[in-house]
Design a protein around this motif. Sequence first.
Motif, mmCIF file in Angstrom:
data_model
loop_
_atom_site.group_PDB
_atom_site.id
_atom_site.type_symbol
_atom_site.label_atom_id
_atom_site.label_comp_id
_atom_site.label_asym_id
_atom_site.label_seq_id
_atom_site.Cartn_x
_atom_site.Cartn_y
_atom_site.Cartn_z
ATOM 1 N N THR A 95 0.833 -1.203 0.000
ATOM 2 C CA THR A 95 0.000 0.000 0.000
ATOM 3 C C THR A 95 0.869 1.255 0.000
ATOM 4 O OG1 THR A 95 -0.059 0.047 2.405
ATOM 5 C CG2 THR A 95 -1.871 -1.082 1.326
ATOM 6 N N LEU A 96 2.087 1.141 0.559
ATOM 7 C CA LEU A 96 2.912 2.326 0.788
ATOM 8 C C LEU A 96 3.180 3.081 -0.501
ATOM 9 C CD1 LEU A 96 5.448 0.825 3.349
ATOM 10 C CD2 LEU A 96 3.489 2.278 3.805
ATOM 11 N N ALA A 163 7.699 3.980 6.853
ATOM 12 C CA ALA A 163 6.629 4.474 6.009
ATOM 13 C C ALA A 163 6.855 5.903 5.551
ATOM 14 C CB ALA A 163 5.307 4.367 6.774
ATOM 15 N N LYS A 169 6.278 9.724 15.087
ATOM 16 C CA LYS A 169 4.941 9.135 15.101
ATOM 17 C C LYS A 169 4.978 7.675 14.650
ATOM 18 C CE LYS A 169 2.397 13.417 14.792
ATOM 19 N NZ LYS A 169 1.544 14.304 13.989
ATOM 20 N N VAL A 173 3.380 4.566 16.997
ATOM 21 C CA VAL A 173 2.416 3.513 16.649
ATOM 22 C C VAL A 173 3.094 2.156 16.577
ATOM 23 C CG1 VAL A 173 0.575 4.782 15.531
ATOM 24 C CG2 VAL A 173 2.579 4.167 14.233
ATOM 25 N N PHE A 215 -6.602 -0.768 8.185
ATOM 26 C CA PHE A 215 -6.453 -0.387 6.784
ATOM 27 C C PHE A 215 -7.799 -0.291 6.083
ATOM 28 C CE2 PHE A 215 -2.062 -1.491 7.457
ATOM 29 C CZ PHE A 215 -1.390 -0.620 6.625
ATOM 30 N N MET A 424 -8.547 5.518 11.857
ATOM 31 C CA MET A 424 -8.947 6.734 11.148
ATOM 32 C C MET A 424 -8.468 7.970 11.911
ATOM 33 S SD MET A 424 -11.481 9.250 11.260
ATOM 34 C CE MET A 424 -12.739 8.463 12.279
ATOM 35 N N LEU A 426 -5.999 8.192 14.114
ATOM 36 C CA LEU A 426 -4.542 8.288 14.061
ATOM 37 C C LEU A 426 -4.072 8.762 12.692
ATOM 38 C CD1 LEU A 426 -3.440 5.154 16.118
ATOM 39 C CD2 LEU A 426 -3.220 7.548 16.741
ATOM 40 N N ARG A 427 -4.732 8.296 11.663
ATOM 41 C CA ARG A 427 -4.312 8.714 10.322
ATOM 42 C C ARG A 427 -4.556 10.196 10.105
ATOM 43 N NH1 ARG A 427 -6.009 4.128 6.049
ATOM 44 N NH2 ARG A 427 -5.940 5.918 4.683
ATOM 45 N N LYS A 430 -1.819 12.053 11.233
ATOM 46 C CA LYS A 430 -0.594 11.750 10.481
ATOM 47 C C LYS A 430 0.266 10.671 11.129
ATOM 48 C CE LYS A 430 -1.188 14.516 7.020
ATOM 49 N NZ LYS A 430 -2.643 14.247 7.013
ATOM 50 N N PHE A 431 -0.382 9.705 11.744
ATOM 51 C CA PHE A 431 0.340 8.527 12.204
ATOM 52 C C PHE A 431 0.236 7.464 11.119
ATOM 53 C CE2 PHE A 431 -0.441 10.609 16.203
ATOM 54 C CZ PHE A 431 0.662 10.296 16.966
ATOM 55 N N PRO A 432 1.367 6.931 10.646
ATOM 56 C CA PRO A 432 1.285 5.865 9.633
ATOM 57 C C PRO A 432 0.803 4.559 10.267
ATOM 58 C CG PRO A 432 3.547 6.214 10.270
ATOM 59 C CD PRO A 432 2.737 7.252 11.019
ATOM 60 N N MET A 433 0.126 3.728 9.501
ATOM 61 C CA MET A 433 -0.425 2.487 10.054
ATOM 62 C C MET A 433 0.522 1.305 9.914
ATOM 63 S SD MET A 433 -3.354 2.683 11.546
ATOM 64 C CE MET A 433 -2.746 4.171 12.288
ATOM 65 N N ALA A 434 1.379 1.332 8.896
ATOM 66 C CA ALA A 434 2.238 0.169 8.634
ATOM 67 C C ALA A 434 3.106 -0.203 9.836
ATOM 68 C CB ALA A 434 3.086 0.414 7.395
ATOM 69 N N MET B 1 3.540 7.126 3.271
ATOM 70 C CA MET B 1 2.149 6.775 3.594
ATOM 71 C C MET B 1 1.219 7.716 2.867
ATOM 72 S SD MET B 1 1.098 4.390 5.596
ATOM 73 C CE MET B 1 -0.571 3.834 5.752
ATOM 74 N N THR B 2 0.082 7.227 2.511
ATOM 75 C CA THR B 2 -0.811 7.995 1.664
ATOM 76 C C THR B 2 -1.445 9.169 2.365
ATOM 77 O OG1 THR B 2 -2.512 6.519 2.337
ATOM 78 C CG2 THR B 2 -1.428 6.034 0.284
ATOM 79 N N VAL B 3 -1.372 9.179 3.718
ATOM 80 C CA VAL B 3 -1.988 10.286 4.426
ATOM 81 C C VAL B 3 -1.435 11.604 3.920
ATOM 82 C CG1 VAL B 3 -2.776 9.223 6.528
ATOM 83 C CG2 VAL B 3 -0.374 9.732 6.259
ATOM 84 N N PRO B 9 -1.603 18.746 7.377
ATOM 85 C CA PRO B 9 -0.938 18.213 8.577
ATOM 86 C C PRO B 9 -1.628 18.725 9.833
ATOM 87 C CG PRO B 9 0.430 19.848 7.476
ATOM 88 C CD PRO B 9 -0.691 19.537 6.557
ATOM 89 N N PRO B 10 -1.625 17.932 10.907
ATOM 90 C CA PRO B 10 -2.320 18.359 12.126
ATOM 91 C C PRO B 10 -1.607 19.548 12.740
ATOM 92 C CG PRO B 10 -1.061 16.367 12.530
ATOM 93 C CD PRO B 10 -0.970 16.633 11.066
ATOM 94 N N THR B 18 -2.944 14.566 21.047
ATOM 95 C CA THR B 18 -2.612 13.154 20.811
ATOM 96 C C THR B 18 -1.525 12.704 21.756
ATOM 97 O OG1 THR B 18 -2.192 14.102 18.629
ATOM 98 C CG2 THR B 18 -2.787 11.791 18.700
ATOM 99 N N PHE B 22 -1.616 9.531 24.247
ATOM 100 C CA PHE B 22 -0.629 8.453 24.266
ATOM 101 C C PHE B 22 0.032 8.355 25.637
ATOM 102 C CE2 PHE B 22 -0.794 8.050 19.673
ATOM 103 C CZ PHE B 22 -0.401 6.748 19.463
ATOM 104 N N LEU B 68 6.861 14.084 21.841
ATOM 105 C CA LEU B 68 5.912 14.708 20.916
ATOM 106 C C LEU B 68 5.272 15.931 21.565
ATOM 107 C CD1 LEU B 68 4.428 14.548 18.179
ATOM 108 C CD2 LEU B 68 2.651 13.229 19.326
ATOM 109 N N ARG B 71 7.752 18.743 21.572
ATOM 110 C CA ARG B 71 7.930 19.250 20.215
ATOM 111 C C ARG B 71 6.744 20.122 19.793
ATOM 112 N NH1 ARG B 71 8.215 15.261 15.154
ATOM 113 N NH2 ARG B 71 5.994 15.736 15.166
#
Lengths: 508, 172, 335
Positions: A95-96, A163, A169, A173, A215, A424, A426-427, A430-434, B1-3, B9-10, B18, B22, B68, B71
């Motif tokens: 997916t990356l 990722a 981040k 995760v 995912f 969702m 986390l994404r 901007k946290f990657p899931m992989a 990553m596709t995000v 960006p947050p 967040t 955590f 985090l 930062r």
Amino acid sequence: MLDNLSMLGGQLADQANLTTLFNVLWATFAGIVVGSLPGLTATLGVALMTSLTFSMEPNQAIQVLICVYVGAIYGGSRSAILLNIPGTPASAASTLDGFPLARQGLAGRAMGISTTGSWLGTLTGTLVMASLAPFLANFALSFGSYELFWVAVFGIVISGTLAGGDPLKGYMVGFLGLFISTIGQDSQHAYPRFAFGNPDLAGGIGLLPALVGAFGLAEVLTAMGRPPVHGVVTKVGSVLPRPADVARYWRTILRSGLIGTFTGTLPGLGEETAAFAAYAAARRASREREKFGQGSIEGLIAAETGESACVPGAMIPVLTLAVPGSAPAAVLMAAMFIHGLNPGPMLLVTTPEYLYRVVAMLMIADMAKLFYGFFLVRPLLLILRVPRERLMPVIVLLCTIGAYATTARVFNIWVMLVFGVLGMVLRRMKFPMAPMILGMVLGELLDKNLLRGLTIANGSILPFFTRPICIVLACLSFGSVIFSVPAVSIRLRRLVRPGARRRAASLG
Amino acid sequence: MTVAHDSPPPSPRADLFTAAGFLAFGVAVIVVSAQMPTFTDQGTPAYVAPGIVPGFHGTVISLLALVLAVRSVLRGAFRPMPGSGGSARRSLLRIALACVLAIVFSGFMVGRLPFWLAAAIFVFVFILAFEWRPGMASGVLARDAGIAAAIGLGTGWGITLLFEHVFLIRMP
Amino acid sequence: MRRRDLLLGATAAMAGSGRSFAQGAWKPDHPVTIIVPWAAGGSTDQCVRVVASELQAALGQSCVVVNQPGASGSIGTRNVLAGPHDGYTWASGAAADLGCYKVLGLLDTSLDDWNLYLAIANVSVICANPSSPYKDFAAFFAAMTKPGGTEVPVATAGISSAGQLMMEMLRAATKGAYRHVPYDGGNPAVIAAVAGETPIVSCLLVEAGDMIKAKRLVPLAALADKPVPLAGYGAIPPITQWVPGMAAPLNYFGIWLPKDAPAEVHATMQQAWQDRIASSKALRDYAERRAALFTPLAGQPAHDEAMKLVRQAAWLYYDGGKAKVSPDTVGISRA
């Protein structure tokens, strides 16, 4: 060598007949379908087919199972590329770069590349298997608890940067995934950790429903949040393996193939680790590192080659030691036992030609995969034309049934939902899931092998640092940590710059 | 990553929240791990106690969360922020709607209704809810409803058939 | 000749019960699910899949095997208990595990809640790496019981596995000591001993058979009271040779159904066990190849046979401080 070749030729000729052709065609297709549906894994596909092929002649039955295995691992990338939802855990790495390529309108090309990589990966692995099986199996034996502990540590060290994006981040995760893997009974006392009296939690969180949620459902929710303008024009592009790609990335392909095969031979590591390992190695070695995660052809090819090379790799210890290298291989091995074939240390003594029979079967399955690679691209691209509002609810259906199917437990549907919503959120942050998935895979490896190693050594940590493979892996891990600190990395690069430039010139 | 392609960006303030989440989670993990039995009374050594490894993970999560947080403060988490625009709010509303629909379907309808029926209802409602626009002509709406019903029944029936009769998987 | 006695007894028992239920046969109208509470590919899974294919022929309906691993096999079994007791959902595994769930506090069920249909029995063995100092059981026995010596690490398939059970029995009988090293299943445990990570592995003969034949493991002793033959190797000495009087109940594998399922289901299953399973060539061949015993048992004989190991295991757990409740309180008496 010539002996081996003639033995392989003989087995290939023996196995290639019309019945085989018929079985191979439907079985590979079934494998691709199972693989591309989120939640239905190669393990499930092979297990289902084991029952269905019970009455078949053994060689045909094993051929069917190998085709399902090979097809499912390949099929998982279809949904990974088109929808950003890996059909099987093995395709999480695809997916990356696969999905970014699809969003750039290059879904056809991406699938062509993935076919090329996957085909060459299985081929590489199969050739390695034909020539080095006994040697590799014995080498894999030298990976005991201490070594596997370091493999896990090394994986965790590289998980954060895997990722792309924000490494901090990624590590957060990644460790979340590691923590999730500790839920449930521990290996030493069967104490239910973090179960709070819930019997389902005592059984742990399954990788599969978590993956389908993080995912699959998370992607649906994210997609529904996007403004309702879409319609990426997709060029079908070259669906054929392009010799230019192969020529350009032959180093990546060869490296990924070897990494995938070797990862496969190690018990406890499967296709998902193989794909991530090949991807990470390609990223490290690449001259276009910044493209990784943004739609890098090299990254996709590495992930695909790695995961597909793992299949023959995982078969090597099955045939020579009766130890499965991956979960689907474990089921395949069971099927071999049920059919009266005796994989294991006696196989090379009593029926050495059977190794070449399996090599022949893998080659046939690999060709069938290539065949479907050509013909399935165009029909699959139609999925991209379905409006989001109509496609996404169907994917929710598939995620639900996929989370449920393997174990028939309603609990897993809830796991899927929780990971979907959490994923969702986390994404969006901007946290990657992989890395989380990798953490869940490696967490068990880390925990169990650490405790086991300590038990064997009676509490001493010395063996973790004195065994030769451990020293290598430990150095790699510490090296990666040091290198990932930006200040150190810049200084080091400045130190070695003249040398690095010379090396780059000689490589280019 | 596709995000990277999706939302902006947050903000540092979102990162701070967040990080707080955590941190709370990491500390909770440490506390629960510390309360686990060690089984030393059964003659097993303390180094294989079940709480050690998760406790370590909890510690690392907490530390990374602190990094985090620091930062995000350095990047201006406490500075005043521009309010979020209307498009962002609409996006959140759509996500919330999809969430609720998915949870109602997967969590409560599946297993209580026959799968094909639950699936058909869910797909129908989902499609209509997202295709509906204020001031839609009733003819278009009726056509959309027809399509949604057809897709719902078709996929519900098709998936049940495929899984139950081809893959021999018992439906929930 | 205990194996033949068992067979004869079982067949006789089934013939008796089968005849009285001959009419009103159960005809399943949709696929039957057999839940294996362990991962796909393991020794339980293999055995159940062979049984399933034979049952399929007997019932005229597909038998689908579903793997629900987790929590020492208790999750899959719990789900069968929680589901409808209509005869369409079966549980499976090792009967000794089923009998001990309640004692270990894993699941509130006992053997009496189920009708057992047993197919094969496995023998436990202790094997050593060929280059370890333990050339025979006497050497290992001496190391185990030597006062003040370091404990020998012994690989097993995991917590409450047959291998650990055998070691616990040995510990109780000899007052010796060992260091338990649990792995994720029999295969990894065997490999650990082959690779020399641990000098000793305690597992099922099924799991170690091939490595013994390939001379990569030395079988020290089998949990039996007479030598256990292994095709392609020879006879494995029984543990009673060194520890006289040590009981050696068999470890039975099979499928089971809640007792309160419809009577015609049980009647049909009794019949199927007698007609199909007892004469199944596939199962017999499978057992022979995998160095297991083919023991088709159903009804009361199955229950009684399985109870022997359950009783021993439950009290071992209790005496070792691992039980949540005393076996007495759940109807498992000590002798």
